[in-house]
Design an enzyme around this catalytic site. Structure first.
Site, PDB file in Angstrom:
ATOM      1  N   ARG A  46      -2.913 -14.667 -18.355  1.00 42.75           N
ATOM      2  CA  ARG A  46      -2.874 -13.203 -18.281  1.00 42.75           C
ATOM      3  C   ARG A  46      -4.283 -12.668 -18.045  1.00 42.75           C
ATOM      4  O   ARG A  46      -4.495 -11.716 -17.301  1.00 42.75           O
ATOM      5  CB  ARG A  46      -2.267 -12.582 -19.550  1.00 42.75           C
ATOM      6  CG  ARG A  46      -2.313 -11.059 -19.495  1.00 42.75           C
ATOM      7  CD  ARG A  46      -1.497 -10.296 -20.534  1.00 42.75           C
ATOM      8  NE  ARG A  46      -1.114 -11.001 -21.713  1.00 42.75           N
ATOM      9  CZ  ARG A  46      -1.936 -11.279 -22.741  1.00 42.75           C
ATOM     10  NH1 ARG A  46      -3.193 -10.892 -22.718  1.00 42.75           N
ATOM     11  NH2 ARG A  46      -1.490 -11.950 -23.774  1.00 42.75           N
ATOM     12  N   TYR A  98       2.937   9.727  -2.547  1.00 44.89           N
ATOM     13  CA  TYR A  98       3.961   8.677  -2.554  1.00 44.89           C
ATOM     14  C   TYR A  98       4.931   8.952  -3.714  1.00 44.89           C
ATOM     15  O   TYR A  98       4.488   9.195  -4.848  1.00 44.89           O
ATOM     16  CB  TYR A  98       3.293   7.314  -2.718  1.00 44.89           C
ATOM     17  CG  TYR A  98       4.273   6.182  -2.899  1.00 44.89           C
ATOM     18  CD1 TYR A  98       5.037   5.715  -1.825  1.00 44.89           C
ATOM     19  CD2 TYR A  98       4.471   5.591  -4.136  1.00 44.89           C
ATOM     20  CE1 TYR A  98       5.951   4.695  -1.985  1.00 44.89           C
ATOM     21  CE2 TYR A  98       5.382   4.562  -4.305  1.00 44.89           C
ATOM     22  CZ  TYR A  98       6.120   4.126  -3.229  1.00 44.89           C
ATOM     23  OH  TYR A  98       7.021   3.111  -3.402  1.00 44.89           O
ATOM     24  N   ASP A 170      -5.847   6.100  -2.763  1.00 42.51           N
ATOM     25  CA  ASP A 170      -4.798   5.141  -2.415  1.00 42.51           C
ATOM     26  C   ASP A 170      -4.981   4.816  -0.931  1.00 42.51           C
ATOM     27  O   ASP A 170      -4.712   5.647  -0.067  1.00 42.51           O
ATOM     28  CB  ASP A 170      -3.426   5.775  -2.698  1.00 42.51           C
ATOM     29  CG  ASP A 170      -2.260   4.840  -2.394  1.00 42.51           C
ATOM     30  OD1 ASP A 170      -2.429   3.910  -1.589  1.00 42.51           O
ATOM     31  OD2 ASP A 170      -1.164   5.064  -2.960  1.00 42.51           O
ATOM     32  N   LYS A 195       2.275  -3.889   0.982  1.00 43.72           N
ATOM     33  CA  LYS A 195       2.378  -3.346   2.332  1.00 43.72           C
ATOM     34  C   LYS A 195       1.491  -4.150   3.290  1.00 43.72           C
ATOM     35  O   LYS A 195       1.738  -5.308   3.500  1.00 43.72           O
ATOM     36  CB  LYS A 195       2.026  -1.863   2.312  1.00 43.72           C
ATOM     37  CG  LYS A 195       2.688  -1.082   1.151  1.00 43.72           C
ATOM     38  CD  LYS A 195       4.212  -1.025   1.208  1.00 43.72           C
ATOM     39  CE  LYS A 195       4.851  -0.562  -0.080  1.00 43.72           C
ATOM     40  NZ  LYS A 195       4.362   0.695  -0.625  1.00 43.72           N
TER      41      LYS A 195
HETATM   42  C1  LIG Z   1       4.419   1.415  -1.863  1.00 40.98           C
HETATM   43  C2  LIG Z   1       3.352   2.362  -2.215  1.00 40.98           C
HETATM   44  C3  LIG Z   1       2.905   2.485  -3.542  1.00 40.98           C
HETATM   45  C4  LIG Z   1       3.541   1.722  -4.683  1.00 40.98           C
HETATM   46  O1  LIG Z   1       3.324   0.352  -4.578  1.00 40.98           O
HETATM   47  P1  LIG Z   1       4.359  -0.775  -5.093  1.00 40.98           P
HETATM   48  O2  LIG Z   1       3.719  -2.027  -4.652  1.00 40.98           O
HETATM   49  O3  LIG Z   1       5.675  -0.501  -4.430  1.00 40.98           O
HETATM   50  O4  LIG Z   1       4.449  -0.620  -6.570  1.00 40.98           O
HETATM   51  C5  LIG Z   1       1.878   3.368  -3.788  1.00 40.98           C
HETATM   52  N1  LIG Z   1       1.307   4.091  -2.803  1.00 40.98           N
HETATM   53  C6  LIG Z   1       1.711   4.001  -1.526  1.00 40.98           C
HETATM   54  C7  LIG Z   1       1.041   4.826  -0.487  1.00 40.98           C
HETATM   55  C8  LIG Z   1       2.746   3.133  -1.187  1.00 40.98           C
HETATM   56  O5  LIG Z   1       3.161   3.064   0.083  1.00 40.98           O
END
Ligand SMILES: *Cc1c(COP(=O)(O)O)cnc(C)c1O
Length: 379
Positions: A46, A98, A170, A195
């Site tokens: 962890r 998001y 982000d 992503k």
């Molecule tokens: C998918 C996404 C998230 C969340 O991420 P997860 O891996 O699905 O928890 C946050 N911000 C953006 C812009 C995203 O596309």
């Protein structure tokens, strides 16, 4: 080291045990000690794991940061940032956030006494008017999801610095191929590595990257104390994904440009949202802070209602109707009923997420097949 080399070698060393060129998958929870405390830097997975450690070094390297942290999902990474705050603290964020981030903020952390404000972050006066002594965090996305608005990272970082507020970006949509927010003054970069960084729609993962060592210490503490870490298999997959990030992104951007131009000329299309188009309202900021314009496009069609929009989506064959984005394959989505369904209709329409909005994650297939697919679905 240039970006296209960092994706492959950044922060990496050959494995010290046998010289493995790829970081091995250390599928272990614990590590042998010769005497209590006598270990090789790893005690319990962890806290530390060599495969995850290699990935965290890679995250830091590609984002031009000093410290990288991996989490079990993008939302777990965001959750760790919010855990830096206390009841009474306030956060200013964007009004086309998001959906999952919005849900985390409003459905969980609001009940813990943290106050969230959602504004169009292009308006610096609106942000300034909300700042008070309790404001502790600016949370931005750029480009935003799904409206592809661009916020000026440098300008926001100035506002944050003057007011002594943490500034997080982000960077999921852009990736460090396109922009590195730490270089523009951000304190924290966050990714849903699910992503583009992973890039193959086969893993869920999150990342944080920072420069400041005391901030990094706090986040490492939260990462270990809360325990939302990814396993070694997933860490290996994302490391492997990052090795082709630059060539994938190059093709995502090239294909998206052709598709945005195609849609922009199409008689059935009302409006196209892609920051590389000259008619995009934030095109000049986009040009100033981005190396390219990314693989995400949103558009609305003319005389379009809910049902007709659904029919367009059902007719698409190569674009798979699915949540998520950033994989090698093209995906389509209907934000109003899918990713943004948890945002009240009135709220979401205010920011442009109308029933006729379609979002595309443009993949790296042959461009003529992608355009043919869109053509037949629209006609
Ligand atoms: C998918 C996404 C998230 C969340 O991420 P997860 O891996 O699905 O928890 C946050 N911000 C953006 C812009 C995203 O596309």
């Amino acid at each position: 080291m240039k970006f296209n080399t960092k994706t492959i070698h950044g922060g990496q060393t050959h494995d010290p045990a046998y010289g493995a060129v790829m970081p091995p998958i250390y599928q272990t929870s614990t590590y042998a000690q010769t005497t209590p405390g006598g270990h090789k830097g790893f005690e319990y997975s962890r806290t530390h794991n060599p495969t995850r450690h290699a990935l965290e070094n890679s995250f830091a390297s590609i984002e031009n940061g000093k410290h990288g942290l991996a989490f079990g999902s993008g939302l777990a990474a965001i959750d760790a940032v919010i855990k830096l705050l206390k009841p009474g603290d306030e956060v200013i964020s964007t009004n086309d956030l998001y959906g999952g981030t919005y849900r985390l903020f409003t459905k969980i952390y609001q009940d813990f006494g943290i106050k969230f404000h959602f504004v169009g972050m292009e308006s610096h006066s609106k942000i300034n008017s909300l700042i008070n002594k309790n404001t502790k965090l600016l949370w931005a996305e750029t480009p935003t999801n799904p409206m592809l608005n661009i916020v000026d990272i440098k300008a926001l970082s100035k506002i944050a610095k003057i007011n002594n507020i943490l500034f997080a970006v982000d960077n999921t949509f852009a990736t460090p191929y396109i922009q590195t927010p730490l270089d523009l003054g951000a304190d924290i970069v966050m990714h849903s590595a699910t992503k583009y960084l992973g890039g193959h729609s086969d893993v869920v993962m999150g990342a944080l990257i920072v420069n400041n060592s005391s901030l990094a210490e706090k986040l490492y503490f939260i990462q270990n104390a809360s325990g939302a870490i990814p396993g070694p298999q997933d860490s290996f997959l994302v490391l492997r994904g990052i090795k082709t990030l630059h060539i994938r992104m190059q093709r995502h951007c090239e294909n998206a440009k052709m598709i945005a131009e195609f849609l922009n000329e199409h008689p059935k299309v009302e409006k196209v949202y892609w920051p590389g188009l000259k008619n995009h309202k934030n095109h000049s900021i986009a040009k100033s802070q981005m190396n390219d314009f990314g693989g995400m496009i949103s558009f609305t069609s003319k005389n379009n209602d809910y049902d007709e929009t659904i029919r367009i989506l059902e007719r698409l064959k190569i674009f798979t109707l699915a949540e998520s984005l950033g994989g090698v394959e093209s995906l389509s989505g209907h934000p109003a009923s899918m990713t943004h369904a948890s945002i009240p209709k009135l709220e979401r329409e205010k920011s442009g997420v109308v029933d006729s909005l379609i979002r595309l994650s443009v993949g790296i297939e042959d461009i003529s097949d992608l355009i043919q697919d869109l053509k037949q679905a629209l006609e």
